[in-house]
Design a protein around this motif. Structure first.
Motif, PDB file in Angstrom:
ATOM      1  N   GLN A 128      28.563  31.524  36.952  1.00  0.00           N
ATOM      2  CA  GLN A 128      29.399  32.214  35.965  1.00  0.00           C
ATOM      3  C   GLN A 128      29.541  31.442  34.667  1.00  0.00           C
ATOM      4  O   GLN A 128      29.552  32.044  33.591  1.00  0.00           O
ATOM      5  N   CYS A 169      34.361  41.731  32.196  1.00  0.00           N
ATOM      6  CA  CYS A 169      35.795  42.006  32.361  1.00  0.00           C
ATOM      7  C   CYS A 169      36.119  43.445  31.939  1.00  0.00           C
ATOM      8  O   CYS A 169      36.876  44.138  32.635  1.00  0.00           O
ATOM      9  N   LYS A 188      35.026  45.765  34.637  1.00  0.00           N
ATOM     10  CA  LYS A 188      35.947  45.706  35.785  1.00  0.00           C
ATOM     11  C   LYS A 188      37.231  46.486  35.486  1.00  0.00           C
ATOM     12  O   LYS A 188      37.727  47.217  36.345  1.00  0.00           O
ATOM     13  N   ILE A 231      36.497  33.879  33.273  1.00  0.00           N
ATOM     14  CA  ILE A 231      36.152  33.885  34.703  1.00  0.00           C
ATOM     15  C   ILE A 231      37.413  34.092  35.535  1.00  0.00           C
ATOM     16  O   ILE A 231      37.413  34.863  36.503  1.00  0.00           O
ATOM     17  N   MET A 232      38.501  33.437  35.147  1.00  0.00           N
ATOM     18  CA  MET A 232      39.776  33.623  35.848  1.00  0.00           C
ATOM     19  C   MET A 232      40.227  35.079  35.752  1.00  0.00           C
ATOM     20  O   MET A 232      40.676  35.669  36.739  1.00  0.00           O
ATOM     21  N   ASN A 270      38.033  37.203  38.046  1.00  0.00           N
ATOM     22  CA  ASN A 270      38.429  37.003  39.445  1.00  0.00           C
ATOM     23  C   ASN A 270      39.742  37.716  39.746  1.00  0.00           C
ATOM     24  O   ASN A 270      39.910  38.287  40.831  1.00  0.00           O
ATOM     25  N   SER A 271      40.664  37.698  38.807  1.00  0.00           N
ATOM     26  CA  SER A 271      41.945  38.398  38.991  1.00  0.00           C
ATOM     27  C   SER A 271      41.732  39.910  39.068  1.00  0.00           C
ATOM     28  O   SER A 271      42.394  40.598  39.854  1.00  0.00           O
ATOM     29  N   ASP A 282      38.980  41.340  40.156  1.00  0.00           N
ATOM     30  CA  ASP A 282      38.377  41.565  41.476  1.00  0.00           C
ATOM     31  C   ASP A 282      39.448  41.591  42.564  1.00  0.00           C
ATOM     32  O   ASP A 282      39.412  42.436  43.461  1.00  0.00           O
ATOM     33  N   TYR A 283      40.386  40.657  42.463  1.00  0.00           N
ATOM     34  CA  TYR A 283      41.491  40.600  43.426  1.00  0.00           C
ATOM     35  C   TYR A 283      42.319  41.879  43.351  1.00  0.00           C
ATOM     36  O   TYR A 283      42.683  42.472  44.375  1.00  0.00           O
ATOM     37  N   ASN A 343      48.579  37.360  37.241  1.00  0.00           N
ATOM     38  CA  ASN A 343      47.361  36.590  36.964  1.00  0.00           C
ATOM     39  C   ASN A 343      46.597  37.179  35.784  1.00  0.00           C
ATOM     40  O   ASN A 343      46.107  36.454  34.920  1.00  0.00           O
TER      41      ASN A 343
END
Length: 153
Positions: free
Chosen positions: A3, A15, A18, A77-78, A81-82, A84-85, A103
């Motif tokens: 990433q 992002c 997503k 990236i954070m 990932n948030s 995705d969560y 997040n």
């Protein structure tokens, strides 16, 4: 591809993608909390040039500032990932999305703070360049046309 090897542009596009997938969910409870956050993220991306063409893009402007570039990428990236969560919570029907939303908010807030710093350094750089390239001899007409005692006549 790792990433962090991705560009700011690629991470930003990921992002947004997503966000858009989440917004396409049928569950209004999940969608409503993300619309404003996507708008904030798009404002950040537009403001710093994260999706701009090469040469004026954030990737280009931060090319010589390795730590700053890594910081922006890590926050993106954070955020990814948030998101995705959040998607996992939405798919499982989990009713408690507060942690995921916090997040996402945190990542966008950090990006906004970095955006302000980037704009400030860009303005300072342009001012230094203007001061450095200014040639008072090239502006004798302006000086003679009304500057008296440092004030306009």
């Amino acid at each position: 591809m790792e990433q962090t090897a991705a560009s700011v542009r690629e991470l930003t596009e990921s992002c947004i993608s997503k966000f858009e997938r989440l917004l396409s969910l049928d569950n209004l409870a999940y969608v409503k909390s993300l619309e404003t956050r996507l708008a904030d993220f798009r404002l950040w991306a537009d403001g710093v040039g994260a999706l701009a063409k090469a040469g004026v893009s954030l990737d280009s402007r931060l090319q010589g500032r390795v730590n700053d570039l890594a910081l922006v990428k890590n926050i993106l990236i954070m955020l990814a990932n948030s998101l995705d969560y959040y998607m996992n919570l939405a798919k499982t029907g989990t009713s408690s999305i507060d942690g995921a939303v916090l997040n996402i908010d945190s990542a966008i807030k950090n990006l906004a703070l970095i955006g302000v710093a980037i704009r400030r350094t860009g303005k300072a750089s342009r001012n230094r360049k203007a001061d450095h390239t200014f040639n008072p001899n090239a502006h004798q007409e302006f000086k003679a046309s009304g500057m008296q005692g440092g004030e306009l006549a």
